[in-house]
Design an enzyme around this catalytic site. Structure first.
Site, PDB file in Angstrom:
ATOM      1  N   SER A 162       0.862  -1.190   0.000  1.00 45.37           N
ATOM      2  CA  SER A 162       0.000   0.000   0.000  1.00 45.37           C
ATOM      3  C   SER A 162       0.891   1.231   0.000  1.00 45.37           C
ATOM      4  O   SER A 162       2.045   1.158   0.472  1.00 45.37           O
ATOM      5  CB  SER A 162      -0.842   0.005   1.287  1.00 45.37           C
ATOM      6  OG  SER A 162      -1.505   1.248   1.444  1.00 45.37           O
ATOM      7  N   TYR A 175      -2.660  -1.874  10.650  1.00 39.04           N
ATOM      8  CA  TYR A 175      -2.686  -2.086   9.198  1.00 39.04           C
ATOM      9  C   TYR A 175      -1.425  -1.510   8.549  1.00 39.04           C
ATOM     10  O   TYR A 175      -0.743  -2.188   7.770  1.00 39.04           O
ATOM     11  CB  TYR A 175      -3.937  -1.418   8.606  1.00 39.04           C
ATOM     12  CG  TYR A 175      -3.995  -1.454   7.091  1.00 39.04           C
ATOM     13  CD1 TYR A 175      -4.464  -2.582   6.418  1.00 39.04           C
ATOM     14  CD2 TYR A 175      -3.579  -0.359   6.320  1.00 39.04           C
ATOM     15  CE1 TYR A 175      -4.520  -2.623   5.029  1.00 39.04           C
ATOM     16  CE2 TYR A 175      -3.625  -0.397   4.938  1.00 39.04           C
ATOM     17  CZ  TYR A 175      -4.105  -1.526   4.294  1.00 39.04           C
ATOM     18  OH  TYR A 175      -4.150  -1.559   2.904  1.00 39.04           O
TER      19      TYR A 175
HETATM   20  N1  LIG Z   1      -8.604  -0.435  -1.535  1.00 40.29           N
HETATM   21  C1  LIG Z   1      -7.582   0.335  -1.260  1.00 40.29           C
HETATM   22  O1  LIG Z   1      -7.696   1.581  -1.218  1.00 40.29           O
HETATM   23  C2  LIG Z   1      -6.230  -0.282  -1.020  1.00 40.29           C
HETATM   24  C3  LIG Z   1      -5.128   0.584  -0.927  1.00 40.29           C
HETATM   25  C4  LIG Z   1      -3.880   0.035  -0.687  1.00 40.29           C
HETATM   26  C5  LIG Z   1      -3.735  -1.345  -0.557  1.00 40.29           C
HETATM   27  N2  LIG Z   1      -4.830  -2.154  -0.652  1.00 40.29           N
HETATM   28  C6  LIG Z   1      -4.612  -3.599  -0.486  1.00 40.29           C
HETATM   29  O2  LIG Z   1      -5.205  -4.307  -1.551  1.00 40.29           O
HETATM   30  C7  LIG Z   1      -5.528  -5.634  -1.109  1.00 40.29           C
HETATM   31  C8  LIG Z   1      -6.949  -5.965  -1.525  1.00 40.29           C
HETATM   32  O3  LIG Z   1      -7.846  -5.129  -0.808  1.00 40.29           O
HETATM   33  P1  LIG Z   1      -9.200  -4.567  -1.431  1.00 40.29           P
HETATM   34  O4  LIG Z   1      -9.133  -3.100  -1.354  1.00 40.29           O
HETATM   35  O5  LIG Z   1      -9.493  -5.221  -2.720  1.00 40.29           O
HETATM   36  O6  LIG Z   1     -10.229  -5.010  -0.293  1.00 40.29           O
HETATM   37  P2  LIG Z   1     -11.497  -5.994  -0.346  1.00 40.29           P
HETATM   38  O7  LIG Z   1     -12.398  -5.630  -1.459  1.00 40.29           O
HETATM   39  O8  LIG Z   1     -12.020  -5.987   1.042  1.00 40.29           O
HETATM   40  O9  LIG Z   1     -10.849  -7.392  -0.694  1.00 40.29           O
HETATM   41  C9  LIG Z   1     -10.093  -8.115   0.225  1.00 40.29           C
HETATM   42  C10 LIG Z   1     -10.261  -9.578  -0.131  1.00 40.29           C
HETATM   43  O10 LIG Z   1      -9.450 -10.338   0.761  1.00 40.29           O
HETATM   44  C11 LIG Z   1     -10.200 -11.462   1.165  1.00 40.29           C
HETATM   45  N3  LIG Z   1      -9.711 -11.876   2.478  1.00 40.29           N
HETATM   46  C12 LIG Z   1      -9.673 -11.154   3.630  1.00 40.29           C
HETATM   47  N4  LIG Z   1      -9.188 -11.900   4.615  1.00 40.29           N
HETATM   48  C13 LIG Z   1      -8.900 -13.113   4.090  1.00 40.29           C
HETATM   49  C14 LIG Z   1      -8.380 -14.321   4.614  1.00 40.29           C
HETATM   50  N5  LIG Z   1      -8.052 -14.430   5.900  1.00 40.29           N
HETATM   51  N6  LIG Z   1      -8.216 -15.375   3.783  1.00 40.29           N
HETATM   52  C15 LIG Z   1      -8.552 -15.288   2.484  1.00 40.29           C
HETATM   53  N7  LIG Z   1      -9.050 -14.174   1.926  1.00 40.29           N
HETATM   54  C16 LIG Z   1      -9.227 -13.109   2.721  1.00 40.29           C
HETATM   55  C17 LIG Z   1     -11.647 -11.030   1.196  1.00 40.29           C
HETATM   56  O11 LIG Z   1     -12.529 -12.104   0.928  1.00 40.29           O
HETATM   57  P3  LIG Z   1     -13.252 -12.960   2.092  1.00 40.29           P
HETATM   58  O12 LIG Z   1     -13.791 -11.961   3.085  1.00 40.29           O
HETATM   59  O13 LIG Z   1     -14.293 -13.733   1.357  1.00 40.29           O
HETATM   60  O14 LIG Z   1     -12.201 -13.835   2.664  1.00 40.29           O
HETATM   61  C18 LIG Z   1     -11.691 -10.064   0.011  1.00 40.29           C
HETATM   62  O15 LIG Z   1     -12.066 -10.736  -1.166  1.00 40.29           O
HETATM   63  C19 LIG Z   1      -5.321  -5.647   0.410  1.00 40.29           C
HETATM   64  O16 LIG Z   1      -4.088  -6.260   0.708  1.00 40.29           O
HETATM   65  C20 LIG Z   1      -5.276  -4.171   0.758  1.00 40.29           C
HETATM   66  O17 LIG Z   1      -4.515  -3.922   1.910  1.00 40.29           O
HETATM   67  C21 LIG Z   1      -6.066  -1.661  -0.872  1.00 40.29           C
END
Ligand SMILES: NC(=O)c1ccc[n+]([C@@H]2O[C@H](COP(=O)([O-])OP(=O)(O)OC[C@H]3O[C@@H](n4cnc5c(N)ncnc54)[C@H](OP(=O)(O)O)[C@@H]3O)[C@@H](O)[C@H]2O)c1
Length: 270
Positions: A162, A175
């Protein structure tokens, strides 16, 4: 625009990755596993990899979310697995050996984000789930799947960190610490695996997903504040730059955080 540090990392990684060419055989595209691929950034990257002809598997905890993803993209292979549980790593490895034996790209994407206020009480369960999902899981899953990755051509580990890895937003202290640690781990892993495995970091900016609906709802109206990318726009740039061989794929406003780091702390945390 890439600076000297990024250019060095890129050259270093390209050299590592090219050595994977020795295993090239036929035209088959690589197998890719994306953790947390049922929604958000993971699902958008899964769709982008599929579009480019890769064989893609995703895992996540929620079976309905996985089924919906498969309904939208029938080419996806899906498996219910919680990456925070080590027993699920072994299950995933056996499933992949049968389902995607040509797996060569592991994308450690699954992540969770909590606002934790240490002026009040913060439960150990909440702290542990963030550490386990965002840090322990990518480290342990990398260790578990490397033997399989290196049997295939162009073995690659991709860690999704991130912009907040480089300068924390104090509202999300655990986080941000996990993402800073994952960035550090990625540097060491890349160094250790030089010439054998390509190691990539993707540092997203703010992307519209379900990660932190509460803070997204508080964000300023469109046009003011930092831009929020759609998951599809993000994934299209990320996967394109992945295919171009970049080692550190920092996107949008995350570039400012990468370059200025903690100098931005006061601005980020008024
Ligand atoms: N969105 C942003 O602004 C942003 C910015 C910087 C970095 N990121 C990073 O991008 C990545 C994806 O995040 P996102 O924004 O796409 O969020 P998201 O839509 O909440 O997706 C996260 C995914 O991870 C899965 N997950 C969570 N815990 C898990 C576990 N213990 N085992 C297996 N799967 C798990 C969830 O599915 P289930 O609940 O079904 O398990 C969900 O599909 C993360 O690492 C986040 O830190 C996001």
């Amino acid at each position: 625009m890439i600076d000297a540090r990024q250019a060095r990392a890129k050259a270093h990684n390209e050299a590592s990755w090219m050595s994977g060419e020795r295993k090239m055989s036929g035209e088959r595209k690589s197998g890719v596993l994306i953790t947390g691929g049922g929604s958000g950034i993971g699902l958008a990257m899964a769709a982008e990899f599929l579009k480019r002809g890769y064989d893609v598997a995703i895992c996540g905890r929620d079976p309905e979310r996985l089924a919906a993803a498969k309904g939208k993209h029938p080419g996806l292979r899906t498996m219910e697995a919680d990456v925070a549980r080590s027993e699920d790593h072994a299950r995933l490895a056996s499933w992949l050996a049968a389902e995607l034996p040509h797996l060569s790209v592991l994308v450690n994407n699954a992540g969770i984000m909590h606002a934790s206020d240490f002026r009040g009480s913060v439960g150990l369960g909440e702290i542990r789930s963030e550490l386990d999902t965002n840090l322990l899981a990518p480290v342990a899953l990398t260790a578990a799947l490397l033997p399989m990755l290196v049997r295939n051509e162009k073995p690659t580990v991709v860690n999704v960190t991130s912009g907040l890895a480089f300068c924390p937003s104090a509202e999300f202290p655990v986080y941000c610490a996990t993402k800073a640690a994952l960035h550090s781990f990625t540097l060491s892993l890349r160094h250790q695996l030089t010439g054998r495995v390509r190691v990539v970091e993707i540092a997203p900016p703010i992307v519209a997903t379900g990660l932190d609906k509460r803070s997204q709802a508080r964000r300023p109206a469109e046009g003011s504040g930092p831009p929020v990318l759609s998951a599809e726009t993000f994934a299209s740039e990320a996967v394109q730059r992945f295919e171009q061989g970049e080692a550190e794929i920092v996107i949008g406003v995350a570039n400012g955080l990468r370059q200025r780091g903690e100098a931005l702390f006061a601005d980020m945390n008024p």
